[in-house]
Design a protein around this motif. Sequence first.
Motif, mmCIF file in Angstrom:
data_model
loop_
_atom_site.group_PDB
_atom_site.id
_atom_site.type_symbol
_atom_site.label_atom_id
_atom_site.label_comp_id
_atom_site.label_asym_id
_atom_site.label_seq_id
_atom_site.Cartn_x
_atom_site.Cartn_y
_atom_site.Cartn_z
ATOM 1 N N MET A 16 11.147 64.607 65.874
ATOM 2 C CA MET A 16 12.300 65.409 66.305
ATOM 3 C C MET A 16 11.828 66.713 66.938
ATOM 4 O O MET A 16 12.283 67.089 68.016
ATOM 5 C CB MET A 16 13.217 65.679 65.102
ATOM 6 N N ARG A 17 10.885 67.367 66.259
ATOM 7 C CA ARG A 17 10.366 68.635 66.786
ATOM 8 C C ARG A 17 9.597 68.428 68.089
ATOM 9 O O ARG A 17 9.543 69.326 68.919
ATOM 10 C CB ARG A 17 9.494 69.327 65.733
ATOM 11 N N GLY B 59 10.478 66.319 70.317
ATOM 12 C CA GLY B 59 11.428 65.884 71.335
ATOM 13 C C GLY B 59 11.327 64.402 71.660
ATOM 14 O O GLY B 59 11.666 63.973 72.757
ATOM 15 N N LYS B 60 10.888 63.608 70.698
ATOM 16 C CA LYS B 60 10.693 62.177 70.917
ATOM 17 C C LYS B 60 11.751 61.322 70.228
ATOM 18 O O LYS B 60 11.563 60.123 70.048
ATOM 19 C CB LYS B 60 9.296 61.746 70.417
ATOM 20 N N VAL C 211 16.065 60.307 70.029
ATOM 21 C CA VAL C 211 17.424 60.401 70.555
ATOM 22 C C VAL C 211 18.322 60.138 69.350
ATOM 23 O O VAL C 211 18.038 59.262 68.539
ATOM 24 C CB VAL C 211 17.659 59.405 71.720
#
Length: 100
Positions: free
Chosen positions: A14-15, A17-18, A20
């Motif tokens: 999550m951190r 950015g991988k 959804v």
Amino acid sequence: MSKQKALNMLGLAMRAGKLVTGEEMTIQKIRTQKVKLALVAEDAGENTQKKVKDKSTFYQVPFVNCFRSEEISQAIGKSRMVIGVLDNGFANKIKELISS
């Protein structure tokens, strides 16, 4: 213990950015074959689970539902029931940790 490590990997993804998050966004990314692993909370509604599982099966995306929504939400810092992992490395590591 491996389950907690898998949740920690979700937080890291999550951190990075991988991920959804959310049902519609995840299904949309499954359709474009960007999702490498689909996760649905085991306490999500029957329709939600079926919809994501059917899409995952059709597009040959691995599907997992071994976490509760509270665990997922705590790991990623958002209240979510459906998550798609967009990175092969994170997806493979999470699958490995879940199956061990």
